[in-house]
Design an enzyme around this catalytic site. Structure first.
Site, PDB file in Angstrom:
ATOM      1  N   SER A  55       0.841  -1.201   0.000  1.00 13.83           N
ATOM      2  CA  SER A  55       0.000   0.000   0.000  1.00 13.83           C
ATOM      3  C   SER A  55       0.875   1.250   0.000  1.00 13.83           C
ATOM      4  CB  SER A  55      -0.914   0.005   1.226  1.00 13.83           C
ATOM      5  OG  SER A  55      -1.526   1.267   1.313  1.00 13.83           O
ATOM      6  N   HIS A  79      -0.946  -1.136  -4.386  1.00 11.33           N
ATOM      7  CA  HIS A  79      -2.267  -0.831  -3.845  1.00 11.33           C
ATOM      8  C   HIS A  79      -2.352   0.682  -3.642  1.00 11.33           C
ATOM      9  CE1 HIS A  79      -5.960  -1.857  -1.673  1.00 11.33           C
ATOM     10  NE2 HIS A  79      -5.606  -0.955  -0.776  1.00 11.33           N
ATOM     11  N   MET A  94     -11.969  -5.831   4.366  1.00  7.49           N
ATOM     12  CA  MET A  94     -11.173  -4.909   5.185  1.00  7.49           C
ATOM     13  C   MET A  94     -10.948  -5.547   6.555  1.00  7.49           C
ATOM     14  SD  MET A  94     -10.314  -2.329   3.375  1.00  7.49           S
ATOM     15  CE  MET A  94      -9.469  -1.486   4.724  1.00  7.49           C
ATOM     16  N   ASP A 115      -6.978  -6.365   3.535  1.00 10.16           N
ATOM     17  CA  ASP A 115      -6.311  -5.062   3.657  1.00 10.16           C
ATOM     18  C   ASP A 115      -6.396  -4.552   5.089  1.00 10.16           C
ATOM     19  OD1 ASP A 115      -5.396  -2.467   3.313  1.00 10.16           O
ATOM     20  OD2 ASP A 115      -6.974  -1.862   1.921  1.00 10.16           O
ATOM     21  N   GLY A 150       0.814  -2.100   4.070  1.00 11.91           N
ATOM     22  CA  GLY A 150       1.432  -0.778   4.037  1.00 11.91           C
ATOM     23  C   GLY A 150       2.629  -0.746   4.976  1.00 11.91           C
ATOM     24  N   SER A 151       2.336  -0.693   6.272  1.00 16.25           N
ATOM     25  CA  SER A 151       3.408  -0.628   7.273  1.00 16.25           C
ATOM     26  C   SER A 151       4.334  -1.837   7.174  1.00 16.25           C
ATOM     27  CB  SER A 151       2.808  -0.581   8.679  1.00 16.25           C
ATOM     28  OG  SER A 151       1.787   0.386   8.724  1.00 16.25           O
ATOM     29  N   ASP A 206      -4.604   3.717  -2.419  1.00 14.66           N
ATOM     30  CA  ASP A 206      -5.749   4.043  -1.566  1.00 14.66           C
ATOM     31  C   ASP A 206      -6.241   5.455  -1.811  1.00 14.66           C
ATOM     32  OD1 ASP A 206      -6.143   1.736   0.227  1.00 14.66           O
ATOM     33  OD2 ASP A 206      -4.090   2.153   0.845  1.00 14.66           O
ATOM     34  N   GLY A 220      -9.469   3.909   6.320  1.00 16.78           N
ATOM     35  CA  GLY A 220      -9.194   5.317   6.580  1.00 16.78           C
ATOM     36  C   GLY A 220      -7.752   5.638   6.922  1.00 16.78           C
ATOM     37  N   HIS A 260      -8.060   1.280  -4.748  1.00 17.81           N
ATOM     38  CA  HIS A 260      -9.069   1.048  -3.710  1.00 17.81           C
ATOM     39  C   HIS A 260      -9.761   2.383  -3.435  1.00 17.81           C
ATOM     40  CE1 HIS A 260      -9.654  -0.061   0.860  1.00 17.81           C
ATOM     41  NE2 HIS A 260     -10.802   0.016   0.219  1.00 17.81           N
ATOM     42  N   MET A 278      -8.922   8.305  -0.808  1.00 10.94           N
ATOM     43  CA  MET A 278      -9.838   8.661   0.296  1.00 10.94           C
ATOM     44  C   MET A 278     -10.416  10.044   0.047  1.00 10.94           C
ATOM     45  SD  MET A 278      -7.518   7.485   3.496  1.00 10.94           S
ATOM     46  CE  MET A 278      -6.772   5.868   3.553  1.00 10.94           C
ATOM     47  N   MET A 288     -12.032   4.556  -1.540  1.00 14.63           N
ATOM     48  CA  MET A 288     -12.787   4.792  -0.295  1.00 14.63           C
ATOM     49  C   MET A 288     -13.470   6.141  -0.475  1.00 14.63           C
ATOM     50  SD  MET A 288      -9.934   3.338   2.323  1.00 14.63           S
ATOM     51  CE  MET A 288      -8.626   3.475   1.117  1.00 14.63           C
TER      52      MET A 288
END
Ligand code: DX5
Ligand code: ZN
Length: 221
Positions: free
Chosen positions: A9, A34, A138, A176, A198-199, A36, A143, A67, A38, A69
């Site tokens: 991510s 990925h 999810m 995710d 991600g992390s 994201d 978020g 993705h 938002m 959101m």
């Protein structure tokens, strides 16, 4: 045999050296990026959008896994497709007519995904099992990156894979949120095959993190 895929991510990347970091994940074997998006309404935060996707498209050969959101994502499907999305995933909860959003994605020649938040019953995906190409469960509240994996997600993944298997549908199940080397095997064993992290990828040594994920993913095929 189902291919397992790693989708790092980008939200966790360091944007001042984004091109370099994306290359590192690519060279270490990650197949997807990925991405994201938002909107500050469907989720509290705001991330990045179309112009950034166009730049990323020009910088890598990885599959761009977008993705959304975003409330009523159907409004933006064409634009994300024309900026280079290979997969567009919308949220069931964000659409008045999720089926129409999936059709709009397919009409652009792009793979269509549908996602559910942790509190949405898995059964709500049943009407879309035939139509969508990918189902995103999810495992955190959407978020923000860096949240803890919600353990009940494992049962939800199993339930979804069962619903697909029952119908002989060989489709992608993406998960995710909160996935690291320490828990990815459980997520794969539950029936997921597209792993967002991600992390787990971007904190520390990106090449090493990616390579270690890929080793676990290959060992679970
Ligand atoms: C959260 C995003 C995730 C997030 C995952 O809303 O959809 O893709 O970046 O980050 P980690 O792996 O740090 O939980
Ligand atoms: Zn995401």
């Amino acid at each position: 045999m189902r291919e397992n895929v790693l989708a790092p991510s980008m939200l966790s990347a360091d944007f001042k050296i984004l091109g370099k970091q994306l290359k590192e994940t690519e060279e270490a074997g990650a197949q997807y990026i990925h991405f994201d998006v938002m909107d500050g309404i469907f989720v509290p935060s705001i991330s990045f959008g179309m112009p950034v996707l166009s730049s990323v498209k020009g910088a890598t050969d990885q599959v761009l896994d977008v993705h959304l959101m975003v409330t009523e994502p159907i409004r933006y499907v064409k634009e994300f497709a024309s900026c280079g999305a290979d997969i567009i995933t919308i949220h069931l909860e964000a659409c008045e007519d999720p089926g129409a959003a999936l059709d709009a994605i397919h009409a652009c020649g792009v793979r269509a995904g549908i996602s559910i938040k942790p509190a949405t019953p898995v059964e709500e995906l049943i009407p879309y099992l035939d139509k969508a190409d990918m189902f995103l469960v999810m495992s955190v509240e959407p978020g923000f990156g860096g949240q803890a994996f919600i353990p009940e997600s494992l049962e939800r993944i199993r339930q979804l894979r069962y619903l697909l298997d029952e119908r002989d549908l060989e489709k992608d199940v993406e998960v995710d949120g909160g996935i690291y080397h320490s828990n990815v095997a459980e997520v794969l064993d539950a029936g997921a095959n597209v792993i967002v992290s991600g992390s787990g990828v971007y904190k520390g040594n990106i090449r090493k993190n990616t390579a270690e994920f890929m080793e676990i993913l290959r060992n679970h095929e």
